[in-house]
Design an enzyme around this catalytic site. Structure first.
Site, mmCIF file in Angstrom:
data_model
loop_
_atom_site.group_PDB
_atom_site.id
_atom_site.type_symbol
_atom_site.label_atom_id
_atom_site.label_comp_id
_atom_site.label_asym_id
_atom_site.label_seq_id
_atom_site.Cartn_x
_atom_site.Cartn_y
_atom_site.Cartn_z
ATOM 1 C CG ASP A 88 -1.735 -1.270 1.330
ATOM 2 O OD1 ASP A 88 -2.257 -1.734 0.305
ATOM 3 O OD2 ASP A 88 -1.789 -1.837 2.441
ATOM 4 C CD GLN B 2 0.721 -8.892 -2.295
ATOM 5 O OE1 GLN B 2 1.519 -9.553 -2.940
ATOM 6 N NE2 GLN B 2 -0.522 -8.753 -2.671
ATOM 7 C CE LYS C 23 2.979 -2.341 -4.664
ATOM 8 N NZ LYS C 23 2.883 -2.325 -3.218
ATOM 9 N N GLY D 234 -4.608 -4.678 -4.678
ATOM 10 C CA GLY D 234 -5.736 -3.889 -5.183
ATOM 11 C C GLY D 234 -5.342 -2.460 -5.423
ATOM 12 C CG HIS D 235 -4.074 -0.967 -8.588
ATOM 13 N ND1 HIS D 235 -3.063 -1.893 -8.599
ATOM 14 C CD2 HIS D 235 -4.689 -1.046 -9.764
ATOM 15 C CE1 HIS D 235 -3.087 -2.516 -9.763
ATOM 16 N NE2 HIS D 235 -4.043 -2.025 -10.494
HETATM 17 P P1 IMP Z 1 -2.472 -12.926 1.964
HETATM 18 O O1 IMP Z 1 -1.553 -12.344 0.935
HETATM 19 O O2 IMP Z 1 -3.939 -12.683 1.664
HETATM 20 O O3 IMP Z 1 -2.173 -14.358 2.259
HETATM 21 O O4 IMP Z 1 -2.215 -12.132 3.340
HETATM 22 C C1 IMP Z 1 -0.992 -12.233 4.058
HETATM 23 C C2 IMP Z 1 -0.617 -10.900 4.683
HETATM 24 O O5 IMP Z 1 -0.278 -9.972 3.644
HETATM 25 C C3 IMP Z 1 -1.746 -10.248 5.473
HETATM 26 O O6 IMP Z 1 -1.177 -9.535 6.556
HETATM 27 C C4 IMP Z 1 -2.348 -9.264 4.485
HETATM 28 O O7 IMP Z 1 -2.992 -8.187 5.133
HETATM 29 C C5 IMP Z 1 -1.093 -8.807 3.753
HETATM 30 N N1 IMP Z 1 -1.374 -8.327 2.391
HETATM 31 C C6 IMP Z 1 -1.670 -9.088 1.308
HETATM 32 N N2 IMP Z 1 -1.839 -8.321 0.228
HETATM 33 C C7 IMP Z 1 -1.624 -7.054 0.620
HETATM 34 C C8 IMP Z 1 -1.623 -5.787 -0.067
HETATM 35 O O8 IMP Z 1 -1.840 -5.684 -1.287
HETATM 36 N N3 IMP Z 1 -1.344 -4.687 0.708
HETATM 37 C C9 IMP Z 1 -1.053 -4.790 2.024
HETATM 38 N N4 IMP Z 1 -1.042 -5.935 2.707
HETATM 39 C C10 IMP Z 1 -1.319 -7.054 2.004
#
Ligand code: IMP
Length: 400
Positions: free
Chosen positions: A29, A204, A32, A56-57
């Protein structure tokens, strides 16, 4: 002779395939999408190498806002969008995104690598029960686990009814989705080799990397720049620049250690001023001061060539701003990332704040804001090349 053209960032690299990789330096977040939009102007394609719809964006098409999760925002500029083999894809959700774009009058140009993995309904069901990590519940972890255990389902398998029947009870739905998506299937690595300039978008952030992040509170893929090579089938020599996106403060969603987290009025103020709520889940983000240990670490593990600093304006009006320069546990002080972040407390320096960064160019920023940017460069050991103070295109400044 034609009119003199302003040189593009891509000009100096010759004819072979060349890539710029954009990665998040914190916990995701970082903004990007905006920098990808800025850099994608001269690119032939925008590619993703890991993750899925956990990212997500928001993009704006003809004044309307759309939330994208799989497809890079380059789609709005009509760029070819490449979903690499390193991704985890839920075909029904991807179809939904494509049809949303089509309804908005866009005709997305896509390549979905046939070696990318499919998120099945069973993997989604399993992830929906997570309470330990605070995942986005999109099935990402179970999908990558099944990939590594050599029992996953790949995009190409969507066309194989027998394989599908063995892997998911909803095999008919998945088969139908596969048929609709088939026209996009292809060899991402080969397509990229045939193109000139490719912008590669990491999802991420560094601290969520499965190897280099705050394990086990991480996502299940390699978010660092090296992941671009394995997740797209390109060689490291084609990567010419690695741009690290850093927010002027720090946020995190989900569970896990976060040394500079502010559980007070300053933290709330960052959340409100920065509108820090997740695009994918709507969850309020945890907020804190800038952590230079994290960003210096990101610079090392991804080989950053530069930093783009986003959301500097969110710090407007703070009398003092703090930057974490080391961690302390008891008597022990460290300046480099320890193997476990839990229990470490931040060691701060304090700097004077500024009233407003709402100006027209980098040179006009208040001197305190410029000093803050210079301090970040110095602590990260990487130059800051872009600074942004808002969502608009004219609110991104180049710093010479
Ligand atoms: P997962 O990727 O859904 O398995 O989540 C694993 C961890 O990564 C969790 O703490 C999520 O909140 C975090 N996370 C996954 N995708 C994002 C993102 O796009 N932005 C911020 N945190 C993310």
């Amino acid at each position: 002779m034609g009119a003199c053209r302003r040189s593009s960032v891509w000009d100096s690299y010759g004819d072979a395939m060349k890539a710029i990789v954009v990665v998040g330096t914190q916990w995701g977040d970082e903004g990007k999408g905006k920098v990808v939009d800025y850099l994608s102007k001269g690119a032939s394609a925008v590619a993703r190498y890991q993750g899925g719809n956990n990212a997500g964006h928001t993009v704006v098409v003809h004044g309307k806002k759309y939330k994208l999760h799989f497809i890079p925002s380059g789609v709005v500029r009509g760029k070819l969008c490449v979903l690499g083999n390193g991704m985890a894809i839920e075909p029904r959700a991807l179809l939904g995104e494509i049809s949303m774009l089509e309804k908005a009058g866009l005709n997305p140009k896509l390549v979905i690598d046939w070696k990318a993995h499919v998120i099945t309904q069973e993997e989604l069901d399993e992830d929906s029960k997570d309470s330990k990590i605070g995942t986005t519940k999109k099935g990402i972890g179970p999908c990558y686990r099944d990939k590594v255990a050599r029992r996953g389902l790949r995009i190409i398998d969507l066309l194989d009814r027998k394989k599908l029947e063995k892997k998911t009870r909803l095999w008919k739905e998945y088969y139908e989705a596969g048929k609709k998506l088939e026209k996009y299937f292809g060899d991402a690595s080969l397509r990229l080799q045939q193109l000139g300039s490719v912008l590669i978008e990491g999802a991420q952030g560094t601290m969520l990397d499965i190897d280099h992040g705050t394990y086990p509170f991480v996502t299940s893929s390699n978010t660092v720049a090296g992941g671009a090579c394995t997740g797209l089938g390109i060689g490291p020599k084609s990567i010419k620049r690695v741009v690290g996106i850093a927010k002027a403060y720090t946020t995190r969603v989900g569970n896990g250690p976060f040394p500079t987290e502010l559980d007070n009025a300053a933290g709330k103020r960052l959340r409100v001023q920065g509108n820090e709520y997740g695009t994918t889940t709507g969850r309020p983000r945890r907020c804190g001061w800038f952590d230079a240990v994290v960003v210096r670490y990101a610079a090392r593990v991804s080989g950053l060539t530069e930093i783009a600093l986003t959301k500097l304006d969110v710090l407007d009006g703070f009398k003092k701003v703090k930057v974490c320069v080391a961690y302390r546990k008891g008597e022990k002080v460290v300046k480099e990332m320890p193997p476990e972040l839990g229990g470490w407390k931040p060691v701060y320096i304090e700097m004077p704040g500024w009233e407003s960064s709402r100006v027209k160019g980098y040179a006009s920023l208040p001197k305190e804001a410029k000093a803050y940017v210079r301090k970040i460069e110095q602590l990260a050991g990487v130059p800051v090349r872009l600074v942004s103070i808002g969502p608009g295109r004219e609110e991104t400044f180049r710093k010479k």
